[in-house]
Design a protein around this motif. Structure first.
Motif, PDB file in Angstrom:
ATOM      1  N   ALA A  24       4.252  14.584   0.017  1.00 26.51           N
ATOM      2  CA  ALA A  24       3.657  14.605  -0.536  1.00 26.51           C
ATOM      3  C   ALA A  24       2.157  15.291   0.169  1.00 26.51           C
ATOM      4  O   ALA A  24       1.536  15.639  -0.973  1.00 26.51           O
ATOM      5  CB  ALA A  24       2.393  13.443  -1.342  1.00 26.51           C
ATOM      6  N   GLY A  25       1.695  15.909   1.442  1.00 18.54           N
ATOM      7  CA  GLY A  25       0.874  16.703   2.206  1.00 18.54           C
ATOM      8  C   GLY A  25       0.413  16.422   2.803  1.00 18.54           C
ATOM      9  O   GLY A  25      -0.294  16.761   3.866  1.00 18.54           O
ATOM     10  N   ALA A  26       0.846  15.032   3.840  1.00 23.44           N
ATOM     11  CA  ALA A  26       0.713  14.985   4.819  1.00 23.44           C
ATOM     12  C   ALA A  26       1.588  15.760   6.161  1.00 23.44           C
ATOM     13  O   ALA A  26       2.861  15.793   6.238  1.00 23.44           O
ATOM     14  CB  ALA A  26       0.988  13.188   5.359  1.00 23.44           C
ATOM     15  N   SER A  27       0.609  15.908   7.288  1.00 23.15           N
ATOM     16  CA  SER A  27       1.082  16.728   8.471  1.00 23.15           C
ATOM     17  C   SER A  27       1.911  15.679   9.076  1.00 23.15           C
ATOM     18  O   SER A  27       2.920  16.387   9.967  1.00 23.15           O
ATOM     19  CB  SER A  27       0.147  17.347   9.188  1.00 23.15           C
ATOM     20  N   LEU A  28       0.894  14.575   9.052  1.00 19.68           N
ATOM     21  CA  LEU A  28       1.135  13.549  10.305  1.00 19.68           C
ATOM     22  C   LEU A  28       2.004  12.240   9.681  1.00 19.68           C
ATOM     23  O   LEU A  28       0.379  12.058   8.744  1.00 19.68           O
ATOM     24  CB  LEU A  28       0.355  13.789  11.526  1.00 19.68           C
ATOM     25  N   ILE A  29       2.068  11.167  10.167  1.00 21.86           N
ATOM     26  CA  ILE A  29       1.785  10.208   9.677  1.00 21.86           C
ATOM     27  C   ILE A  29       1.389   9.224  10.507  1.00 21.86           C
ATOM     28  O   ILE A  29       1.791   9.060  11.616  1.00 21.86           O
ATOM     29  CB  ILE A  29       2.872   9.419   9.052  1.00 21.86           C
ATOM     30  N   GLN A  30       0.866   7.333  10.414  1.00 21.50           N
ATOM     31  CA  GLN A  30       0.384   6.612  11.649  1.00 21.50           C
ATOM     32  C   GLN A  30       1.223   5.616  10.594  1.00 21.50           C
ATOM     33  O   GLN A  30       1.349   4.899   9.474  1.00 21.50           O
ATOM     34  CB  GLN A  30      -0.796   5.754  11.259  1.00 21.50           C
ATOM     35  N   SER A  35       5.264  19.092  -0.144  1.00 17.30           N
ATOM     36  CA  SER A  35       6.557  20.395  -1.752  1.00 17.30           C
ATOM     37  C   SER A  35       6.630  19.976  -2.526  1.00 17.30           C
ATOM     38  O   SER A  35       7.687  19.801  -3.051  1.00 17.30           O
ATOM     39  CB  SER A  35       7.963  20.254  -0.228  1.00 17.30           C
ATOM     40  N   LYS A  36       5.989  18.289  -1.831  1.00 20.63           N
ATOM     41  CA  LYS A  36       6.368  17.734  -3.644  1.00 20.63           C
ATOM     42  C   LYS A  36       4.922  17.230  -4.306  1.00 20.63           C
ATOM     43  O   LYS A  36       4.583  15.417  -4.278  1.00 20.63           O
ATOM     44  CB  LYS A  36       7.433  16.503  -3.428  1.00 20.63           C
ATOM     45  N   LEU A  79       0.362  -1.084   0.228  1.00 21.21           N
ATOM     46  CA  LEU A  79       0.320   0.218   0.197  1.00 21.21           C
ATOM     47  C   LEU A  79       1.174   1.084   0.273  1.00 21.21           C
ATOM     48  O   LEU A  79       0.243   2.290   0.166  1.00 21.21           O
ATOM     49  CB  LEU A  79      -0.641  -0.372   1.024  1.00 21.21           C
ATOM     50  N   THR A  80       2.336   1.129   0.558  1.00 17.41           N
ATOM     51  CA  THR A  80       2.720   2.424  -0.113  1.00 17.41           C
ATOM     52  C   THR A  80       2.767   3.366  -0.794  1.00 17.41           C
ATOM     53  O   THR A  80       2.446   5.064  -0.434  1.00 17.41           O
ATOM     54  CB  THR A  80       4.644   1.897   0.520  1.00 17.41           C
ATOM     55  N   GLN A  81       2.674   3.350  -1.923  1.00 19.45           N
ATOM     56  CA  GLN A  81       2.965   3.910  -2.296  1.00 19.45           C
ATOM     57  C   GLN A  81       1.718   4.345  -3.411  1.00 19.45           C
ATOM     58  O   GLN A  81       0.995   5.379  -4.002  1.00 19.45           O
ATOM     59  CB  GLN A  81       3.316   3.519  -4.291  1.00 19.45           C
ATOM     60  N   LYS A  82       0.811   3.347  -2.881  1.00 20.11           N
ATOM     61  CA  LYS A  82      -0.834   4.228  -3.204  1.00 20.11           C
ATOM     62  C   LYS A  82      -1.683   4.397  -2.495  1.00 20.11           C
ATOM     63  O   LYS A  82      -1.711   5.839  -2.765  1.00 20.11           O
ATOM     64  CB  LYS A  82      -1.427   2.406  -3.159  1.00 20.11           C
ATOM     65  N   SER A  83      -1.046   4.820  -1.450  1.00 22.68           N
ATOM     66  CA  SER A  83      -1.487   5.990  -0.628  1.00 22.68           C
ATOM     67  C   SER A  83      -0.647   7.099  -0.282  1.00 22.68           C
ATOM     68  O   SER A  83      -1.125   7.751  -0.401  1.00 22.68           O
ATOM     69  CB  SER A  83      -1.507   4.641   0.932  1.00 22.68           C
ATOM     70  N   THR A  84       0.103   7.149  -0.695  1.00 20.50           N
ATOM     71  CA  THR A  84       1.573   8.110  -1.050  1.00 20.50           C
ATOM     72  C   THR A  84       0.251   8.776  -1.976  1.00 20.50           C
ATOM     73  O   THR A  84       0.909  10.421  -1.931  1.00 20.50           O
ATOM     74  CB  THR A  84       2.938   7.771  -1.218  1.00 20.50           C
ATOM     75  N   GLU A  85       0.580   8.202  -3.550  1.00 18.63           N
ATOM     76  CA  GLU A  85      -0.113   9.135  -4.172  1.00 18.63           C
ATOM     77  C   GLU A  85      -1.493   9.524  -3.981  1.00 18.63           C
ATOM     78  O   GLU A  85      -1.881  10.955  -4.546  1.00 18.63           O
ATOM     79  CB  GLU A  85      -0.064   8.582  -5.509  1.00 18.63           C
ATOM     80  N   PHE A  86      -2.580   8.372  -3.210  1.00 19.50           N
ATOM     81  CA  PHE A  86      -3.737   9.289  -2.744  1.00 19.50           C
ATOM     82  C   PHE A  86      -3.397  10.764  -2.134  1.00 19.50           C
ATOM     83  O   PHE A  86      -4.039  11.895  -2.359  1.00 19.50           O
ATOM     84  CB  PHE A  86      -4.619   8.607  -1.662  1.00 19.50           C
ATOM     85  N   ILE A  87      -2.212  11.074  -0.720  1.00 19.44           N
ATOM     86  CA  ILE A  87      -1.802  11.994   0.121  1.00 19.44           C
ATOM     87  C   ILE A  87      -2.221  12.997  -1.630  1.00 19.44           C
ATOM     88  O   ILE A  87      -2.270  14.463  -1.282  1.00 19.44           O
ATOM     89  CB  ILE A  87      -1.062  11.990   0.478  1.00 19.44           C
ATOM     90  N   ARG A  88      -0.733  13.013  -2.020  1.00 18.41           N
ATOM     91  CA  ARG A  88      -0.381  14.053  -3.467  1.00 18.41           C
ATOM     92  C   ARG A  88      -1.805  14.515  -3.518  1.00 18.41           C
ATOM     93  O   ARG A  88      -1.275  15.651  -4.701  1.00 18.41           O
ATOM     94  CB  ARG A  88       0.592  13.376  -4.257  1.00 18.41           C
ATOM     95  N   ALA A 148       7.701   7.961   5.285  1.00 26.20           N
ATOM     96  CA  ALA A 148       7.560   8.503   5.637  1.00 26.20           C
ATOM     97  C   ALA A 148       7.341  10.607   5.735  1.00 26.20           C
ATOM     98  O   ALA A 148       7.047  11.147   5.585  1.00 26.20           O
ATOM     99  CB  ALA A 148       8.465   9.074   7.148  1.00 26.20           C
ATOM    100  N   TYR A 149       9.634  10.158   4.789  1.00 31.89           N
ATOM    101  CA  TYR A 149       9.343  11.387   4.083  1.00 31.89           C
ATOM    102  C   TYR A 149       8.283  11.698   2.678  1.00 31.89           C
ATOM    103  O   TYR A 149       8.670  13.153   2.231  1.00 31.89           O
ATOM    104  CB  TYR A 149      10.409  11.943   3.266  1.00 31.89           C
ATOM    105  N   GLU A 150       7.880  10.518   1.923  1.00 38.78           N
ATOM    106  CA  GLU A 150       7.690  10.952   1.039  1.00 38.78           C
ATOM    107  C   GLU A 150       6.278  10.835   1.090  1.00 38.78           C
ATOM    108  O   GLU A 150       5.838  12.211   0.829  1.00 38.78           O
ATOM    109  CB  GLU A 150       7.407   9.638   0.004  1.00 38.78           C
ATOM    110  N   LYS A 151       5.185  10.828   2.278  1.00 35.52           N
ATOM    111  CA  LYS A 151       3.831  10.551   2.532  1.00 35.52           C
ATOM    112  C   LYS A 151       4.348  12.435   3.095  1.00 35.52           C
ATOM    113  O   LYS A 151       3.041  13.222   2.782  1.00 35.52           O
ATOM    114  CB  LYS A 151       3.683   9.742   3.763  1.00 35.52           C
ATOM    115  N   ILE A 152       5.072  13.037   3.270  1.00 34.85           N
ATOM    116  CA  ILE A 152       4.591  14.121   4.302  1.00 34.85           C
ATOM    117  C   ILE A 152       5.198  15.086   3.062  1.00 34.85           C
ATOM    118  O   ILE A 152       4.718  16.097   2.986  1.00 34.85           O
ATOM    119  CB  ILE A 152       6.129  14.582   5.034  1.00 34.85           C
TER     120      ILE A 152
END
Length: 363
Positions: free
Chosen positions: A316-322, A360-361, A277-286, A310-314
């Motif tokens: 992409a737009g995440a303020s926090l991660i779980q 930032s990305k 789910l790593t890339q899929k969820s990151t793309e959703f955030i983006r 975590a860096y990639e999700k942040i």
């Protein structure tokens, strides 16, 4: 190194039995202050560059434990000792329920993933309320993830979510409306725009009434599924923003089974979590971040195993991660590991704070 040996023993057990044993260990830990304090010193990373304020809440670091682990809200104090920046409990329903038939939890070891179809098994709101009244509250935000009982018709779902909000309002730092688990039949239908609009209007108006009564504001987040089309996701975010939701949690588990290698569990029904789910969820955030114009926070969830995830999700737009599944595979030091690696990334990139990286990305 120690956890690798422990994991071998745990992975010889049925997955749910191993979880139950872990919960018992955490109950012992949180009832032994000296041990808890020792663990906390060992696992907590303290650095102002990791800190943030989201929805008026102070988070000492961005790494939270997702809902689904502390289902009954009875070990959050023990969990907090392992260096998490926040802990989310539940999913809690008004009445206790046993969940779906066993077996219902499966490890896909080759994929570093888990399939679960637990079905909101929990002891109910009153039992959780008792826990909150008796357990000491750790010095980090505690979120409460709310759901509806399996036998509550969707037309009456708002009453279940409102009940959770009213019963536990004094004990949460924030609430989450879980309308995206694939393991309660029909629950995801609450993501349809008309149903979602009705639900959010009802729940958020109840929150505003509680605010007037208590003078305490509790942010409410919406947790969404990763199996939405672009159009569905866009409609959901616009509806949520229009209803004045405080934030989005992206994403829940997926029903997709793409690119899996594990057997024999790959065809088990339920929600898949972990590395697939790593890339899929990151793309959703983006995709979500521009829709929010950065005005409401996103909590990123899905396949976070290290600081770079975590860096990639942040970015992409995440303020926090779980995290959740990565703790099963990597062990209880996962928050320390991710926070330490995030600090190294900040050093490498010459960035002063994680806050400077949010969104930032996005392209």
């Amino acid at each position: 190194m120690v956890y690798k040996s422990i994991r071998k023993l745990l992975f010889r057990m049925n997955a749910e039995q191993a979880h139950t044993m872990t919960i018992r260990g955490l109950q012992i830990l949180q009832s032994t202050p000296s041990a808890r304090n020792l663990i906390q010193k060992r696992f907590t990373v303290i650095d102002e560059r990791l800190q943030s304020t989201v929805c008026g809440l102070h988070f000492p670091n961005p790494v939270g434990l997702a809902a689904g682990f502390d289902k009954h809200a009875n070990v959050y104090n023990g969990i907090a000792a392992f260096g998490f920046g926040f802990v989310e409990v539940g999913t809690l329903t008004p009445r206790p329920q046993t969940g779906n038939p066993k077996p219902r939890l499966f490890r896909l070891v080759k994929d570093e993933a888990i399939i679960n179809r637990m079905g909101f098994n929990n002891h109910g709101l009153e039992d959780a309320k008792h826990s909150f009244q008796t357990l000491a509250k750790p010095n980090i935000p505690i979120g409460i993830n709310l759901g509806k009982n399996k036998d509550t018709p969707n037309e009456q779902a708002s009453s279940d979510y409102r009940h959770g909000l009213m019963t536990l309002y004094d004990y949460a730092d924030y609430f989450v409306l879980n309308v995206s688990s694939p393991n309660t039949e029909g629950l995801r239908d609450l993501q349809h725009v008309d149903a979602l609009q009705k639900l959010l209007t009802s729940v958020l108006s109840t929150r505003d009434e509680l605010l007037k009564e208590t003078s305490s504001y509790r942010p409410v987040f919406l947790k969404i599924a990763p199996d939405l089309t672009w159009e569905q996701m866009t409609d959901i975010i616009k509806t949520a923003i229009g209803a004045s939701i405080d934030g989005i949690i992206a994403t829940n588990t997926t029903i997709s089974r793409e690119n899996l290698h594990s057997s024999p569990y790959v065809n088990e029904s339920g929600g898949l979590s972990g590395k697939p789910l790593t890339q899929k969820s990151t793309e959703f955030i983006r995709q979500i971040y521009p829709l929010t114009a950065g005005k409401i926070p996103i909590i990123g969830v899905g396949g976070i195993f290290n600081g770079m995830d975590a860096y990639e999700k942040i970015c992409a737009g995440a303020s926090l991660i779980q995290v959740y599944t990565s703790m099963i595979y990597e062990g209880p030091s996962i928050a320390r590991k991710i926070n330490t690696e995030l600090l190294s990334i900040l050093e490498e990139k010459g960035v002063h704070s994680l806050n400077d990286l949010v969104g930032s990305k996005t392209s």
